[in-house]
Design a protein around this motif. Structure first.
Motif, PDB file in Angstrom:
ATOM      1  N   THR A 211      25.224  35.409  36.036  1.00 56.28           N
ATOM      2  CA  THR A 211      24.452  35.470  34.636  1.00 56.28           C
ATOM      3  C   THR A 211      25.817  36.127  33.571  1.00 56.28           C
ATOM      4  O   THR A 211      25.773  35.773  32.226  1.00 56.28           O
ATOM      5  CB  THR A 211      23.324  36.275  34.667  1.00 56.28           C
ATOM      6  N   TYR A 212      26.579  37.059  33.868  1.00 56.58           N
ATOM      7  CA  TYR A 212      27.160  37.882  33.478  1.00 56.58           C
ATOM      8  C   TYR A 212      28.782  37.411  33.366  1.00 56.58           C
ATOM      9  O   TYR A 212      29.632  38.192  32.779  1.00 56.58           O
ATOM     10  CB  TYR A 212      27.354  39.417  33.697  1.00 56.58           C
ATOM     11  N   GLY A 213      28.992  36.315  34.160  1.00 52.69           N
ATOM     12  CA  GLY A 213      30.415  35.532  34.140  1.00 52.69           C
ATOM     13  C   GLY A 213      30.923  35.497  35.532  1.00 52.69           C
ATOM     14  O   GLY A 213      30.363  36.286  36.508  1.00 52.69           O
ATOM     15  N   LEU A 214      31.726  34.470  35.540  1.00 56.47           N
ATOM     16  CA  LEU A 214      32.261  34.154  37.139  1.00 56.47           C
ATOM     17  C   LEU A 214      32.932  35.400  37.538  1.00 56.47           C
ATOM     18  O   LEU A 214      34.131  35.527  36.943  1.00 56.47           O
ATOM     19  CB  LEU A 214      32.914  32.756  36.768  1.00 56.47           C
ATOM     20  N   PRO A 215      32.980  35.971  38.691  1.00 56.76           N
ATOM     21  CA  PRO A 215      33.739  36.994  39.037  1.00 56.76           C
ATOM     22  C   PRO A 215      35.070  36.508  39.482  1.00 56.76           C
ATOM     23  O   PRO A 215      35.200  35.377  40.197  1.00 56.76           O
ATOM     24  CB  PRO A 215      32.786  37.459  40.404  1.00 56.76           C
ATOM     25  N   PRO A 216      36.156  37.196  39.191  1.00 58.75           N
ATOM     26  CA  PRO A 216      37.379  36.612  39.480  1.00 58.75           C
ATOM     27  C   PRO A 216      37.571  36.754  40.964  1.00 58.75           C
ATOM     28  O   PRO A 216      36.817  37.458  41.955  1.00 58.75           O
ATOM     29  CB  PRO A 216      38.057  37.875  38.805  1.00 58.75           C
ATOM     30  N   ARG A 217      38.738  36.113  41.343  1.00 52.11           N
ATOM     31  CA  ARG A 217      38.808  35.797  42.746  1.00 52.11           C
ATOM     32  C   ARG A 217      39.150  37.114  43.431  1.00 52.11           C
ATOM     33  O   ARG A 217      38.410  37.431  44.568  1.00 52.11           O
ATOM     34  CB  ARG A 217      40.167  35.145  43.133  1.00 52.11           C
ATOM     35  N   GLY A 218      39.850  38.164  43.027  1.00 51.77           N
ATOM     36  CA  GLY A 218      39.940  39.335  43.351  1.00 51.77           C
ATOM     37  C   GLY A 218      38.932  40.573  43.124  1.00 51.77           C
ATOM     38  O   GLY A 218      39.178  41.663  43.547  1.00 51.77           O
TER      39      GLY A 218
END
Length: 457
Positions: A211-218
């Motif tokens: 909901t608050y944004g795609l978590p970065p890979r790391g």
């Protein structure tokens, strides 16, 4: 069956500190030789240890629970968890065995420290509590909630959690890839495996939980935060333990900003060095204008304006809290207490070596050089001995550990007078620790004033 014990096990059996066991290993040539383990954590045959303790007049007791643990320890380390999970015993004994298992595999299991468990549970409540990375169930077990639901990726840990909490619902599986918790909770508590960089970024790109944004890979920490929020009812509470870097790493600033704007973040509290407790709420109503950034557990009084955090970095580190008066740091400087008055008349003198020789025992006192002296506290006050050892070491201009402290002259006093000195030494030690803390606070004050994060009176 060749039952083995560690140095920690021996200390418990003989009811002494680990330092005493280390001292026995160095001092006595006939101390049993290790039969396994590692150089830093050797294992000894229990029967050899029992013979040695009896031969040297050391009292010890092997309880049935301890005996059962030594039998479990005969299993290969990789099979120890499975052996524990299938052990048939009463609940109290199983908890004892579980504690030993966690202690023996602390690096692998990464248990949540008890004081941190208390801090987490003090911030949450409700009828239904969920832990989506429950491990062997320590957070859930400590909760007073009526309904407990957990999920754990490791099948062995999941079995142990079910054994410890027969009334809880424990699901086996990967929480992020295959969430098995359908029930919305009043609260979520979690100490997730945040070090796992293969958490499923590519597979979960379009997941509805972000909901608050795609978590970065790391940044798996930000995936766990959003997953935990998705498991709560509107207004539900979330308490997640994360590394301190989560609050400031640049790739996660957009998600941190969105969490702030939505009113999802209530507080971030440093609970142990390097670890923060993130307290969130599934947003309902108007977003708060302030949140709490705290450098130690305490009342969750909002002390930082959200608008001041929504800058280019969105740094939520408790050490960079804004809206703080510099006087809070300056007033924290410690003033040592008045020490008790001691007699000015010079008492007869003796040496530290004679003190120790005349009071042999099993109570360990460690000197600044690392040497361990075992004494009888009924003949020498431990605080007195620790104080004179430190004072003797401090007299060496270069701080050299080659000083023979045993020859140092010290007052020859009866036990009642030693205790007065011991009290004085104890207060000096407390003052030293407080001054060290004050130095850290002053450093924070300097940095905060320089960076404009705190203001003068």
């Amino acid at each position: 069956m060749d039952e083995t014990v560690s140095a920690g096990d021996i200390a418990r059996l003989a009811e002494v500190g680990r330092a005493a066991v280390s001292n026995w290993r160095r001092r006595f040539e006939d101390f049993p030789s290790p039969v396994g383990g590692t150089a830093s954590s050797p294992l000894y045959l229990l029967r050899d240890v029992e013979v040695w303790l009896k031969r040297n007049g050391k009292s010890f007791r092997v309880s049935p629970a301890e005996r059962l643990w030594t039998q479990l320890r005969t299993h290969d380390d990789l099979k120890l968890g499975e052996a524990l999970a299938t052990t048939e015993t009463d609940d109290e004994t199983f908890e004892f065995l579980h504690a030993r298992y966690v202690e023996a595999h602390s690096r692998l299991l990464n248990p949540t420290p008890p004081e941190v468990v208390e801090a987490v549970l003090a911030t949450t409540d409700g009828t239904t509590v969920v832990d989506p990375a429950c491990g062997t169930g320590s957070l859930l077990k400590a909760s007073k909630a009526r309904n407990k639901i957990g999920q754990e990726i490791d099948p062995v840990s999941a079995v142990i959690a079910r054994r410890r909490m027969p009334d809880a619902q424990i699901i086996t599986g990967d929480s992020l890839r295959h969430n098995g918790i359908a029930h919305k909770a009043d609260a979520v508590v979690c100490d997730p495996p945040w070090h796992d960089r293969t958490w499923g970024h590519e597979e979960l790109v379009g997941d509805a939980r972000w909901t608050y944004g795609l978590p970065p890979r790391g940044e798996p920490e930000l995936a766990w935060l959003q997953h935990c929020l998705s498991l709560t009812k509107p207004g539900g509470l979330v308490a997640v333990l994360l590394p301190q870097a989560t609050a400031s790493r640049r790739p996660g600033k957009r998600i941190r900003g969105n969490l702030l704007r939505a009113g999802a973040i209530r507080a971030i509290v440093t609970v142990t060095p390097g670890r923060d407790l993130w307290l969130l709420r599934n947003p309902v109503g108007r977003a708060p204008e302030h949140i709490a950034l705290l450098q130690r557990p305490g009342p969750l009084d909002p002390n930082t304006r959200v608008i001041d955090l929504l800058d280019d970095d969105v740094d939520l580190s408790p050490t960079r809290r804004t809206g703080t008066d510099a006087s809070e740091y300056l007033d924290a400087v410690y003033t040592p207490p008045a020490l008790p008055e001691l007699q000015a008349v010079a008492p007869p003198m003796t040496t530290i070596g004679d003190l120790v020789r005349n009071a042999p025992g099993t109570h360990p006192v460690t000197s600044p050089t690392g040497a361990v002296y075992e004494i009888d506290p009924r003949k020498i006050d431990p605080d007195f001995l620790e104080g004179v050892l430190k004072a003797a070491f401090a007299r060496t201009p270069t701080g050299s550990t080659r000083l023979d402290v045993k020859r140092t002259q010290v007052p020859s006093l009866p036990l009642t007078e030693q205790r007065k000195y011991g009290q004085a030494f104890r207060q000096l030690k407390e003052a030293e620790e407080k001054l060290r803390e004050a130095t850290e606070l002053i450093g924070i004050g300097y940095a905060g004033l320089l960076q404009g994060q705190i203001g003068p009176r």
